[in-house]
Design a protein around this motif. Structure first.
Motif, PDB file in Angstrom:
ATOM      1  N   GLY A  63      23.874 -11.561 -34.907  1.00  0.00           N
ATOM      2  CA  GLY A  63      24.797 -12.660 -34.672  1.00  0.00           C
ATOM      3  C   GLY A  63      25.045 -12.851 -33.188  1.00  0.00           C
ATOM      4  N   GLU A  64      25.945 -13.773 -32.860  1.00  0.00           N
ATOM      5  CA  GLU A  64      26.210 -14.064 -31.448  1.00  0.00           C
ATOM      6  C   GLU A  64      27.682 -14.351 -31.218  1.00  0.00           C
ATOM      7  OE1 GLU A  64      25.203 -18.853 -31.301  1.00  0.00           O
ATOM      8  OE2 GLU A  64      23.603 -17.403 -30.833  1.00  0.00           O
ATOM      9  N   VAL A  65      28.119 -14.031 -30.015  1.00  0.00           N
ATOM     10  CA  VAL A  65      29.491 -14.291 -29.579  1.00  0.00           C
ATOM     11  C   VAL A  65      29.424 -15.040 -28.257  1.00  0.00           C
ATOM     12  CG1 VAL A  65      31.679 -13.288 -28.834  1.00  0.00           C
ATOM     13  CG2 VAL A  65      30.411 -12.233 -30.725  1.00  0.00           C
ATOM     14  N   ASP A  66      30.101 -16.169 -28.186  1.00  0.00           N
ATOM     15  CA  ASP A  66      30.111 -16.996 -26.984  1.00  0.00           C
ATOM     16  C   ASP A  66      31.547 -17.124 -26.491  1.00  0.00           C
ATOM     17  OD1 ASP A  66      29.548 -18.775 -24.952  1.00  0.00           O
ATOM     18  OD2 ASP A  66      29.408 -20.519 -26.268  1.00  0.00           O
ATOM     19  N   VAL A  67      31.818 -16.561 -25.316  1.00  0.00           N
ATOM     20  CA  VAL A  67      33.135 -16.657 -24.686  1.00  0.00           C
ATOM     21  C   VAL A  67      32.996 -17.517 -23.440  1.00  0.00           C
ATOM     22  CG1 VAL A  67      35.009 -15.400 -23.555  1.00  0.00           C
ATOM     23  CG2 VAL A  67      33.856 -14.400 -25.547  1.00  0.00           C
ATOM     24  N   ARG A  68      33.802 -18.552 -23.354  1.00  0.00           N
ATOM     25  CA  ARG A  68      33.700 -19.490 -22.233  1.00  0.00           C
ATOM     26  C   ARG A  68      34.899 -19.309 -21.304  1.00  0.00           C
ATOM     27  NH1 ARG A  68      31.529 -24.724 -25.782  1.00  0.00           N
ATOM     28  NH2 ARG A  68      29.852 -23.545 -26.778  1.00  0.00           N
ATOM     29  N   GLY A  69      34.661 -18.664 -20.189  1.00  0.00           N
ATOM     30  CA  GLY A  69      35.724 -18.403 -19.229  1.00  0.00           C
ATOM     31  C   GLY A  69      36.015 -16.914 -19.125  1.00  0.00           C
TER      32      GLY A  69
END
Length: 215
Positions: A63-69
């Motif tokens: 799976g994937e985790v995308d954190v913006r900032g």
């Protein structure tokens, strides 16, 4: 600004296992800027495992985790040195974050009614005071996404209310906040309620049962 651009945190199909024990089995979570989300689960459901995956401490097996900032992470068990004072922790963390000073940390401790413990060593602090310092350190660099694991554990009622004032200020400034907890007392505070069960995150129906204070 598009809806997609407002997304601050997105986890897709996150799997995590410890040996043959599968803890997360395709967890999905999306949190937008200015949104406060609660993920509720029983002890052993995998809440802390989910949070460490979201924080990148233990990347998911799949799976994937995308954190913006910028990311802020406040674990349930404070990661503090018992020999150092609160002020020393603020200075060391400020240096690690390459901040010019500790004004933000002082402001946070003041908001949590803990400024008087600046020169107190962690060894001499109560569990609740350690948790306040733990939270202040997680917020020191003004993160855009904040992950909180049982953040108000050990707080007295006054500090609990100060905590929510602080959270409201963060939301007003567009921060995305995820609270991991085993129980939600005040559902109306949250924009999103979810439950972690069987390794997946499910939307949670708001009921009066969550608002009941348990002994």
């Amino acid at each position: 600004m598009t809806v997609e651009a407002e997304v601050a945190l997105r986890a897709r199909n996150v799997h995590q296992a410890y040996g043959k024990h599968r803890v997360l089995r395709g967890a999905d979570l999306t949190v937008r800027r200015g949104e406060l989300a609660a993920v509720v689960g029983e002890n052993g459901a995998g809440k802390s495992t989910l949070l460490t995956a979201l924080a990148g401490i233990r990347p998911p097996d799949r799976g994937e985790v995308d954190v913006r900032g910028r990311l802020g992470y406040c674990p349930q068990e404070p990661v503090l040195s018992h020999s150092l004072t609160a002020a020393q922790h603020l200075r060391y963390f400020a240096a690690a974050y390459r901040l010019s000073g500790v004004d933000r940390g002082l402001e946070l401790l003041r908001a949590l009614n803990s400024e008087r413990y600046l020169d107190t060593s962690v060894a001499e602090m109560s569990g609740g005071t350690r948790q306040k310092l733990n939270l202040a350190l997680a917020l020191l660099h003004d993160p855009d996404v904040l992950l909180l694991d049982e953040p108000y554990q050990g707080f007295d009622w006054e500090t609990y209310l100060h905590f929510w004032d602080l959270v409201q200020d963060l939301r007003d400034r567009g921060k995305a906040i995820v609270v991991i907890t085993h129980l939600v007392f005040e559902q109306e505070r949250f924009d999103q309620l979810a439950e972690l069960a069987d390794g997946r995150i499910h939307p949670r129906t708001r009921t009066s049962e969550d608002a009941r204070v348990h002994a």
